[in-house]
Write a protein that holds these residues in place. Structure first.
Motif, mmCIF file in Angstrom:
data_model
loop_
_atom_site.group_PDB
_atom_site.id
_atom_site.type_symbol
_atom_site.label_atom_id
_atom_site.label_comp_id
_atom_site.label_asym_id
_atom_site.label_seq_id
_atom_site.Cartn_x
_atom_site.Cartn_y
_atom_site.Cartn_z
ATOM 1 N N LYS A 150 -1.512 3.832 0.244
ATOM 2 C CA LYS A 150 -2.627 4.581 0.807
ATOM 3 C C LYS A 150 -2.144 5.871 1.460
ATOM 4 C CE LYS A 150 -5.255 0.332 1.587
ATOM 5 N NZ LYS A 150 -5.665 -0.672 2.591
ATOM 6 N N ALA A 151 -1.004 5.798 2.127
ATOM 7 C CA ALA A 151 -0.459 6.987 2.778
ATOM 8 C C ALA A 151 -0.033 8.032 1.753
ATOM 9 C CB ALA A 151 0.729 6.588 3.660
ATOM 10 N N PRO B 299 5.190 9.889 3.279
ATOM 11 C CA PRO B 299 4.394 8.656 3.208
ATOM 12 C C PRO B 299 4.725 7.653 4.323
ATOM 13 C CG PRO B 299 5.128 9.302 1.025
ATOM 14 C CD PRO B 299 5.849 10.183 1.990
ATOM 15 N N ALA C 41 2.030 6.683 7.127
ATOM 16 C CA ALA C 41 1.672 5.273 7.272
ATOM 17 C C ALA C 41 1.783 4.829 8.718
ATOM 18 C CB ALA C 41 2.566 4.413 6.377
ATOM 19 N N ALA D 25 0.287 -0.212 2.545
ATOM 20 C CA ALA D 25 0.133 0.875 3.515
ATOM 21 C C ALA D 25 0.721 2.179 2.971
ATOM 22 C CB ALA D 25 0.818 0.489 4.822
ATOM 23 N N LEU D 26 1.874 2.082 2.332
ATOM 24 C CA LEU D 26 2.517 3.273 1.793
ATOM 25 C C LEU D 26 1.728 3.857 0.615
ATOM 26 C CD1 LEU D 26 6.277 2.237 1.942
ATOM 27 C CD2 LEU D 26 5.131 3.975 3.331
ATOM 28 N N PHE E 22 -2.455 3.649 8.618
ATOM 29 C CA PHE E 22 -2.407 2.864 7.386
ATOM 30 C C PHE E 22 -1.576 1.590 7.568
ATOM 31 C CE2 PHE E 22 -3.109 7.253 5.792
ATOM 32 C CZ PHE E 22 -4.339 7.044 5.189
ATOM 33 N N ALA E 23 -0.490 1.669 8.300
ATOM 34 C CA ALA E 23 0.321 0.475 8.560
ATOM 35 C C ALA E 23 -0.409 -0.475 9.504
ATOM 36 C CB ALA E 23 1.671 0.879 9.149
#
Length: 405
Positions: free
Chosen positions: A238-239, A16, A20, A235-236, A25-26
């Motif tokens: 979603k990752a 993850p 990210a 972000a994590l 995502f981040a």
């Protein structure tokens, strides 16, 4: 963009964090992540404690141990996000494994019988068995202790537990320095692929939803940087969801195989992601359900009851004296409040409670959620016991611990 540094070890369950950072995502949350690759958990811990990084991919029990001051001066750690459940395996040398059930599948499928076989094999081995562990305060070491204790084995007397970085396990097995090891992937897969060992047990069959790695920060940093932390958790989340999608397994394995991340062949990484793994060199892969879980079944939610299970094992094995203050501090490491704050507006289903009876679910359960539909996954311990975080002393009395101190 807000710069953040995150320390990690080259393990499949760093996924993850890697995703990210690498797949946007981040960046979408306004974060510029710098990933710092290390080789030992002690180094990751020290980078975090001494402020060299803002966050870390960390063993869940190590986060609790650091807070309690069990490995150095106490430093309050906040874990607002679980990176995964399970993902580790016990791999034994062919010589030691030969004393167990000859069918490797039976070993993994029947952890009760295999624990007793292991206990019987101790006296037949040419020396006290030496089992590699990645850290004294690791999820794997606690699961190993729990599993051995069930069969009457005292892990502090009957075997030798030797701490080694995960990446050195296979070479130690090759050199005959250890008789087996328990570690996160991809190291069991590497050992099997090179004909160095055989998988005898999996964390997922010892505790179906065993807590594994967490995102860890210093508690004072979390308090001083709530916005950055919230964005990192989003972000994590979603990752982790991306990592758990079967459609993304090949792409994830290819990403993790890069030298700057896990640095091992993608096919070896992919088999753990799919939960289909050969147990001996040349054997057909066998399915191990939920071998490694990144998101589904509320895997990312930091249950305070799981932090307290970790604490109960510290007490059980004489690593810390039971006390109300230590119990309170341990429960406070898993920050379900910060998880809820970060994801409150994201539509993420999350439990209404922060604690539950661990090991009570044998079937999926629809649970109360503040938003959306949430199904909790089965979380049984292999021995059928349950852990009530409101009755830790009763739980400990129910365990016949063969400890000799």
């Amino acid at each position: 963009m807000t710069p953040l540094s995150i320390a990690f070890l080259p393990l499949t369950d760093s996924a993850p964090i890697v995703v990210a950072a690498e797949l946007g995502f981040a960046e979408a949350e306004g974060l510029a992540l710098t990933l710092v690759r290390d080789t030992s958990w002690a180094t990751v811990r020290d980078r975090l404690v001494y402020g060299q990084v803002q966050a870390a991919h960390l063993l869940a029990p190590l986060a609790v141990a650091v807070t309690l001051g069990l490995s150095q001066t106490p430093c309050a750690i906040a874990a607002p996000f679980k990176l995964n459940d399970n993902g580790n395996a016990l791999t034994l040398s062919a010589e030691f494994a030969a004393a167990l059930d000859p069918d490797p599948r039976n070993r993994v499928d029947d952890p009760e019988a295999t624990a007793h076989d292991f206990a019987a094999a101790i006296g037949l081995h040419h020396r006290k068995p030496i089992i590699g562990i990645v850290h004294r305060f690791s999820s794997h070491a606690l699961m190993l202790r729990y599993w051995l204790g069930y069969a009457g084995v005292n892990p502090d007397r009957d075997v030798t537990l030797r701490v080694l970085p995960p990446s050195l396990m296979t070479e130690a097995l090759r050199a005959g320095e250890i008789d087996g090891f328990i570690a996160g992937e991809p190291w069991s897969s590497v050992a099997v692929n090179e004909g160095l060992g055989e998988i005898a047990a999996a964390g997922a069959t010892i505790w179906k939803r065993g807590v594994e790695k967490v995102l860890a920060t210093r508690a004072d940093w979390a308090q001083a940087n709530p916005d950055a932390l919230d964005r990192l958790v989003r972000a994590l989340a979603k990752a982790a969801s991306w990592c758990d999608d079967p459609a993304n397994r090949d792409a994830l394995a290819t990403l993790l195989a890069r030298a700057e991340f896990v640095g091992r062949p993608a096919p070896l990484i992919a088999q753990a992601l799919a939960g289909r793994m050969p147990l001996q060199k040349g054997s057909e892969p066998v399915e191990i359900p939920d071998f490694m879980v990144f998101n589904r079944g509320a895997a990312n939610f930091p249950w305070r009851s799981q932090a307290l299970w970790i604490y109960s094992q510290f007490v059980r094995w004489g690593m810390v004296a039971a006390s109300p203050d230590s119990e309170r501090a341990a429960a406070g490491v898993f920050r379900s409040d910060l998880y809820r704050r970060a994801l409150a507006g994201a539509g993420t289903p999350m439990p209404g409670a922060s604690m539950k009876v661990e090991g009570a679910l044998s079937e999926p359960l629809r649970a109360g959620s503040h938003s959306g539909s949430l199904t909790l996954a089965p979380d049984r311990f292999f021995d059928g016991k349950t852990f009530d975080p409101e009755a830790i002393s009763v739980y400990l009395k129910s365990l016949e611990t063969p400890i000799s101190r």
